[in-house]
Design a protein around this motif. Structure first.
Motif, short mmCIF file in Angstrom:
data_model
loop_
_atom_site.label_atom_id
_atom_site.label_comp_id
_atom_site.label_asym_id
_atom_site.label_seq_id
_atom_site.Cartn_x
_atom_site.Cartn_y
_atom_site.Cartn_z
N LEU A 1 -6.96 -8.64 -32.00
CA LEU A 1 -6.03 -9.72 -32.33
C LEU A 1 -5.13 -10.04 -31.14
N CYS B 1 4.81 -16.44 -31.59
CA CYS B 1 4.46 -15.05 -31.89
C CYS B 1 5.49 -14.36 -32.77
N LEU C 1 -1.67 -4.87 -40.91
CA LEU C 1 -1.75 -3.98 -39.75
C LEU C 1 -0.48 -3.15 -39.64
N GLY C 2 0.67 -3.78 -39.83
CA GLY C 2 1.94 -3.06 -39.78
C GLY C 2 2.02 -1.95 -40.82
N GLU D 1 -1.15 -9.54 -39.99
CA GLU D 1 -0.14 -8.81 -39.22
C GLU D 1 0.62 -7.83 -40.12
N SER E 1 6.58 -9.73 -36.56
CA SER E 1 5.80 -10.94 -36.32
C SER E 1 5.29 -11.56 -37.63
N GLY E 2 4.69 -10.74 -38.48
CA GLY E 2 4.16 -11.24 -39.74
C GLY E 2 5.26 -11.67 -40.69
N TRP F 1 4.10 -5.71 -35.63
CA TRP F 1 3.35 -6.49 -36.63
C TRP F 1 4.22 -6.86 -37.82
N ASP G 1 2.56 -9.19 -24.65
CA ASP G 1 1.40 -8.85 -25.47
C ASP G 1 0.50 -7.82 -24.79
N ALA H 1 -6.03 -4.43 -34.00
CA ALA H 1 -4.82 -4.92 -33.33
C ALA H 1 -5.13 -5.34 -31.89
N LEU I 1 -2.96 -15.30 -40.75
CA LEU I 1 -2.42 -14.55 -39.61
C LEU I 1 -1.23 -13.67 -39.99
N PRO I 2 -0.20 -14.20 -40.65
CA PRO I 2 0.91 -13.31 -41.00
C PRO I 2 0.52 -12.23 -42.01
#
Length: 185
Positions: free
Chosen positions: A89, A111, A69-70, A66, A29-30, A26, A132, A86, A62-63
């Motif tokens: 998502l 992604c 979540l991270g 992410e 990605s974010g 995350w 994923d 997660a 979205l980022p």
């Protein structure tokens, strides 16, 4: 079942690796998306599923989601809940990739940066879905068994039961935070 036979420290180590691995996913990605918001916008737009008015809010949110979540996974706070979010998502992202593939769109999922239209034959839909799905397995592990080493959940004592001897678990198995791990060890 093999998991029940593994010693507690091994299970806790597997959980910790799953939590930190998913946190890294995350963060990367974010972080890549937030560093290039224009490209993130193009990636979200390329899926061609959202009304134009929602593309920018989704590309912005979205980022951020992410990264949150991270962070929560990194510190081990509300691990089971975060793993659930997660997993949802990841299911949405896999559904987006699958619908693009089914509709014959030629896009990069975006992604981990990039994204948007690509030349025919440049797609990697099966690999993206499998990747994923692997990340989803990490989330499932944490949903089923959120107990991990060095987590805020453990230090806060979250999950330790005042709900009877079995911690409120109707299956009669001990609660995930019922022993020393809850102390943050």
């Amino acid at each position: 079942m093999l998991v029940r036979r593994l010693p507690q420290p091994v299970l806790d180590t597997i959980g910790t690796l799953a939590r930190l691995g998913l946190a890294a996913v995350w963060f990367v990605s974010g972080g890549v998306k937030i560093a290039d918001p224009g490209q993130t916008y193009l990636a979200v737009q390329a899926y061609d599923v959202l009304p134009h008015a929602l593309v920018r809010p989704v590309a912005t949110a979205l980022p951020l989601l992410e990264l949150v979540l991270g962070l929560l996974l990194l510190v081990g706070l509300a691990t089971r809940w975060v793993a659930g979010v997660a997993l949802v998502l990841l299911a949405v992202l896999v559904a987006g990739i699958a619908q693009s593939w089914a509709r014959g769109l030629s896009i990069d999922c975006g992604c981990f940066g990039g994204g948007g239209q690509v030349a025919e034959g440049q797609t990697a839909y099966p690999q993206e879905i499998l990747r994923d799905a692997g990340f989803a397995l990490l989330a499932v592990w944490l949903l089923v068994r959120p107990r991990t080493w060095i987590s805020l959940d453990g230090w806060l004592g979250w999950g330790r039961g005042n709900h009877g001897e079995d911690g409120g678990n109707s299956a009669g198995t001990p609660d995930d935070y019922s022993t020393n791990i809850a102390e943050g060890n």
